[in-house]
Scaffold this motif. Structure first.
Motif, PDB file in Angstrom:
ATOM      1  N   LEU A 188       0.815  -1.217   0.000  1.00 35.46           N
ATOM      2  CA  LEU A 188       0.000   0.000   0.000  1.00 35.46           C
ATOM      3  C   LEU A 188       0.849   1.269   0.000  1.00 35.46           C
ATOM      4  N   ASN A 189       2.183   1.093  -0.043  1.00 34.11           N
ATOM      5  CA  ASN A 189       3.120   2.218  -0.030  1.00 34.11           C
ATOM      6  C   ASN A 189       2.951   3.070   1.227  1.00 34.11           C
ATOM      7  N   LEU A 190       2.795   2.398   2.368  1.00 32.53           N
ATOM      8  CA  LEU A 190       2.649   3.069   3.654  1.00 32.53           C
ATOM      9  C   LEU A 190       3.817   2.704   4.556  1.00 32.53           C
ATOM     10  N   LEU A 191       4.227   3.638   5.404  1.00 30.34           N
ATOM     11  CA  LEU A 191       5.240   3.329   6.402  1.00 30.34           C
ATOM     12  C   LEU A 191       4.615   2.411   7.446  1.00 30.34           C
ATOM     13  N   CYS A 192       5.274   1.302   7.707  1.00 26.93           N
ATOM     14  CA  CYS A 192       4.725   0.278   8.592  1.00 26.93           C
ATOM     15  C   CYS A 192       4.729   0.746  10.046  1.00 26.93           C
ATOM     16  N   GLN A 193       3.553   0.692  10.688  1.00 26.86           N
ATOM     17  CA  GLN A 193       3.407   1.072  12.089  1.00 26.86           C
ATOM     18  C   GLN A 193       2.588  -0.002  12.799  1.00 26.86           C
ATOM     19  N   PHE A 194       3.213  -0.719  13.711  1.00 29.21           N
ATOM     20  CA  PHE A 194       2.476  -1.749  14.432  1.00 29.21           C
ATOM     21  C   PHE A 194       3.166  -2.056  15.746  1.00 29.21           C
ATOM     22  N   GLN A 195       2.475  -2.779  16.590  1.00 25.06           N
ATOM     23  CA  GLN A 195       3.001  -3.131  17.901  1.00 25.06           C
ATOM     24  C   GLN A 195       2.499  -4.515  18.281  1.00 25.06           C
ATOM     25  N   TRP A 196       3.426  -5.405  18.648  1.00 25.93           N
ATOM     26  CA  TRP A 196       3.019  -6.691  19.205  1.00 25.93           C
ATOM     27  C   TRP A 196       2.701  -6.458  20.673  1.00 25.93           C
ATOM     28  N   VAL A 197       1.434  -6.613  21.046  1.00 27.58           N
ATOM     29  CA  VAL A 197       1.036  -6.376  22.432  1.00 27.58           C
ATOM     30  C   VAL A 197       1.263  -7.614  23.290  1.00 27.58           C
ATOM     31  N   ASN A 198       1.344  -8.766  22.654  1.00 27.73           N
ATOM     32  CA  ASN A 198       1.767  -9.994  23.315  1.00 27.73           C
ATOM     33  C   ASN A 198       2.229 -10.954  22.221  1.00 27.73           C
ATOM     34  N   LYS A 199       2.450 -12.201  22.554  1.00 28.32           N
ATOM     35  CA  LYS A 199       3.017 -13.144  21.588  1.00 28.32           C
ATOM     36  C   LYS A 199       2.074 -13.473  20.438  1.00 28.32           C
ATOM     37  N   THR A 200       0.791 -13.217  20.620  1.00 31.55           N
ATOM     38  CA  THR A 200      -0.169 -13.623  19.590  1.00 31.55           C
ATOM     39  C   THR A 200      -1.056 -12.496  19.084  1.00 31.55           C
ATOM     40  N   THR A 201      -0.855 -11.279  19.571  1.00 27.96           N
ATOM     41  CA  THR A 201      -1.726 -10.171  19.179  1.00 27.96           C
ATOM     42  C   THR A 201      -0.913  -8.967  18.737  1.00 27.96           C
ATOM     43  N   ALA A 202      -1.260  -8.431  17.577  1.00 34.47           N
ATOM     44  CA  ALA A 202      -0.594  -7.232  17.059  1.00 34.47           C
ATOM     45  C   ALA A 202      -1.632  -6.165  16.762  1.00 34.47           C
ATOM     46  N   HIS A 203      -1.259  -4.909  17.008  1.00 34.80           N
ATOM     47  CA  HIS A 203      -2.081  -3.769  16.624  1.00 34.80           C
ATOM     48  C   HIS A 203      -1.407  -3.066  15.452  1.00 34.80           C
ATOM     49  N   LEU A 204      -2.121  -2.943  14.351  1.00 40.12           N
ATOM     50  CA  LEU A 204      -1.634  -2.240  13.171  1.00 40.12           C
ATOM     51  C   LEU A 204      -2.216  -0.835  13.188  1.00 40.12           C
ATOM     52  N   TYR A 205      -1.370   0.178  13.019  1.00 41.76           N
ATOM     53  CA  TYR A 205      -1.802   1.565  13.135  1.00 41.76           C
ATOM     54  C   TYR A 205      -1.827   2.252  11.770  1.00 41.76           C
ATOM     55  N   PHE A 206      -2.835   3.119  11.595  1.00 39.54           N
ATOM     56  CA  PHE A 206      -2.999   3.843  10.339  1.00 39.54           C
ATOM     57  C   PHE A 206      -3.350   5.299  10.623  1.00 39.54           C
ATOM     58  N   ASP A 207      -3.014   6.163   9.672  1.00 34.47           N
ATOM     59  CA  ASP A 207      -3.257   7.594   9.845  1.00 34.47           C
ATOM     60  C   ASP A 207      -4.698   7.988   9.579  1.00 34.47           C
ATOM     61  N   ASN A 208      -5.419   7.147   8.845  1.00 37.51           N
ATOM     62  CA  ASN A 208      -6.813   7.474   8.559  1.00 37.51           C
ATOM     63  C   ASN A 208      -7.592   6.194   8.268  1.00 37.51           C
ATOM     64  N   GLU A 209      -8.910   6.336   8.219  1.00 35.03           N
ATOM     65  CA  GLU A 209      -9.776   5.176   8.036  1.00 35.03           C
ATOM     66  C   GLU A 209      -9.637   4.573   6.645  1.00 35.03           C
ATOM     67  N   THR A 210      -9.339   5.416   5.652  1.00 37.22           N
ATOM     68  CA  THR A 210      -9.172   4.910   4.289  1.00 37.22           C
ATOM     69  C   THR A 210      -8.024   3.915   4.215  1.00 37.22           C
ATOM     70  N   HIS A 211      -6.883   4.267   4.818  1.00 43.22           N
ATOM     71  CA  HIS A 211      -5.736   3.361   4.814  1.00 43.22           C
ATOM     72  C   HIS A 211      -6.047   2.076   5.576  1.00 43.22           C
ATOM     73  N   LEU A 212      -6.771   2.212   6.673  1.00 37.52           N
ATOM     74  CA  LEU A 212      -7.147   1.030   7.441  1.00 37.52           C
ATOM     75  C   LEU A 212      -7.994   0.083   6.589  1.00 37.52           C
ATOM     76  N   LYS A 213      -8.977   0.639   5.883  1.00 37.54           N
ATOM     77  CA  LYS A 213      -9.842  -0.184   5.043  1.00 37.54           C
ATOM     78  C   LYS A 213      -9.059  -0.809   3.892  1.00 37.54           C
ATOM     79  N   GLN A 214      -8.119  -0.049   3.327  1.00 40.00           N
ATOM     80  CA  GLN A 214      -7.299  -0.595   2.243  1.00 40.00           C
ATOM     81  C   GLN A 214      -6.482  -1.789   2.730  1.00 40.00           C
TER      82      GLN A 214
END
Length: 294
Positions: free
Chosen positions: A205-231
Motif C-alpha cells: 500500500l506504499n505506507l510506512l509500517c506502524q504496528f506493535q506486538w502487544v503480546n506473543k499472539t496479538t498485534a495492533h496495526l496503526y494507520f493515519d486514517n480510516e481509508t488506509h485502514l480499510k485498504q
C-alpha cells in the motif's frame, strides 16, 4: 531446476547495523526507541531479486545498560535467517568499538573469493579502504545508505539511496493511533517470519509500517486514517483470505466494521509482485481480527 549461479552474480552484503538505524532514525525524524529495521527485508531490498552469497552484520551493545529488546530481536531473527551477526560492547563513553574492524575483516576475507558483487550498507568513511581493495580485485561495488549519512569518500562508487526504499524494511513501534487494526492468534508457526505478512501489506500500500506486538499472539496495526485502514483490511482479505475471521464483538470503545463488500474498501491498490520471494514463506493458522476505531 535452475542451474548453478555464476559467482560474478552473487551479492555479498555487509551491514553496519548501528550506522543504519542511527542515521535512519535521524533521516526520517523518528525517535530511535520507535525506529526498527527488519534486516531480512533490508537484505531482500538490496538483493533486488539477485542471489545472495552471504550477509554480514555488525552492531554494538551498551556497556552498562541492557541491550534494547528491539535490537536483540532483530539480531536473533537475522541469525535464524542464516546471516552472520557479530555484536560488540561500547566503551565507557558509549562509543562503538570493533564494529568497523569486524566488517572490514569480513570484507577482506570475502574478496579472496572469485569476484562478485559487494554491497555495503553503511556510510562511514572507514570502509573506503577495504572497498578500494575489493575494486582492485575486480569486485563490483555498491553503496546503499541514507542521503545525509553517506561519506563523501564514497563518491566514486555506485550509490543507491535508502531514502527511496525504506518503506520496504523500516517499521515503527510504540506510538498508538486512533485507527487500529487488531490481528490476534498464532499468525505464523515460525517466529522468524512473524513480521512478514504485516510488513508486506504496508509495503504493497506504499505506507510506512506502524504496528506493535502487544503480546506473543496479538498485534495492533496503526494507520493515519480510516481509508488506509480499510485498504489494508481489503488487501489482506484478497491476498490471504484465511487471515480474516470476524469476531462479531462490539464494546463501548470498539466498533467492528461489518463485512459488506470487501472489494469496495479497496481504492487504487498498488499491484503486488506475484514473484515476491516472501510469498511462499508464510504458514498461517487460525486468525481472528477486529478493527478498532477509538
Amino acid at each position: 531446476m535452475a542451474g548453478p549461479v555464476d559467482p560474478a552474480e552473487l551479492v555479498y552484503i555487509f551491514i553496519d547495523y548501528s550506522n543504519v538505524t542511527h542515521e535512519g532514525s535521524r533521516e526520517l525524524n523518528i525517535a530511535n526507541d520507535h525506529f526498527n529495521v527488519d534486516l531480512n527485508r533490508l537484505v531482500l531490498t538490496v538483493c533486488n531479486g539477485r542471489k545472495s552469497g552471504g550477509v554480514f552484520i555488525a552492531g554494538s551493545t551498551p556497556q552498562t545498560a541492557p541491550t534494547p529488546a528491539k535490537d536483540e530481536l532483530a539480531w536473533r531473527r537475522a541469525e535464524h535467517h542464516g546471516f552472520n551477526v557479530k555484536t560488540f560492547p561500547r566503551n565507557a563513553s558509549n562509543k562503538e568499538k570493533k564494529v568497523d574492524s569486524r566488517l572490514t575483516c569480513d570484507i577482506m576475507l570475502t574478496i579472496r573469493k572469485n569476484p562478485g558483487i559487494l554491497v555495503l550498507v553503511a556510510g562511514d568513511s572507514d570502509y573506503s579502504v577495504p572497498l578500494e581493495e575489493a575494486r582492485k580485485e575486480n569486485w563490483e561495488i555498491e553503496i546503499w545508505f541514507w542521503n545525509k549519512g553517506k561519506s563523501k569518500h564514497f563518491s566514486n562508487f555506485p550509490y543507491t539511496s535508502l531514502n527511496f526504499h525504506y518503506k520496504s524494511f523500516v517499521y515503527i513501534t510504540g506510538p498508538k493511533n486512533r485507527y487500529t487494526f487488531e490481528i490476534s492468534s498464532d499468525i505464523i508457526k515460525n517466529w522468524k517470519w512473524k513480521n512478514e505478512p504485516i510488513m508486506e501489506c504496508y509495503c504493497a500500500l506504499n505506507l510506512l509500517c506502524q504496528f506493535q506486538w502487544v503480546n506473543k499472539t496479538t498485534a495492533h496495526l496503526y494507520f493515519d486514517n480510516e481509508t488506509h485502514l480499510k485498504q489494508a483490511r481489503g488487501w489482506l482479505f484478497k491476498k490471504y483470505p484465511m487471515l480474516l475471521k470476524e469476531q462479531g464483538r462490539v464494546g463501548k470503545s470498539v466498533k467492528v466494521l461489518q463485512d459488506k463488500k470487501i472489494t469496495e474498501d479497496i481504492v487504487d491498490l498498488p499491484q503486488q509482485n506475484t514473484d515476491d520471494p516472501l510469498d511462499d514463506q508464510y504458514v498461517f493458522v487460525d486468525l481472528t481480527e477486529s478493527i478498532i476505531l477509538k
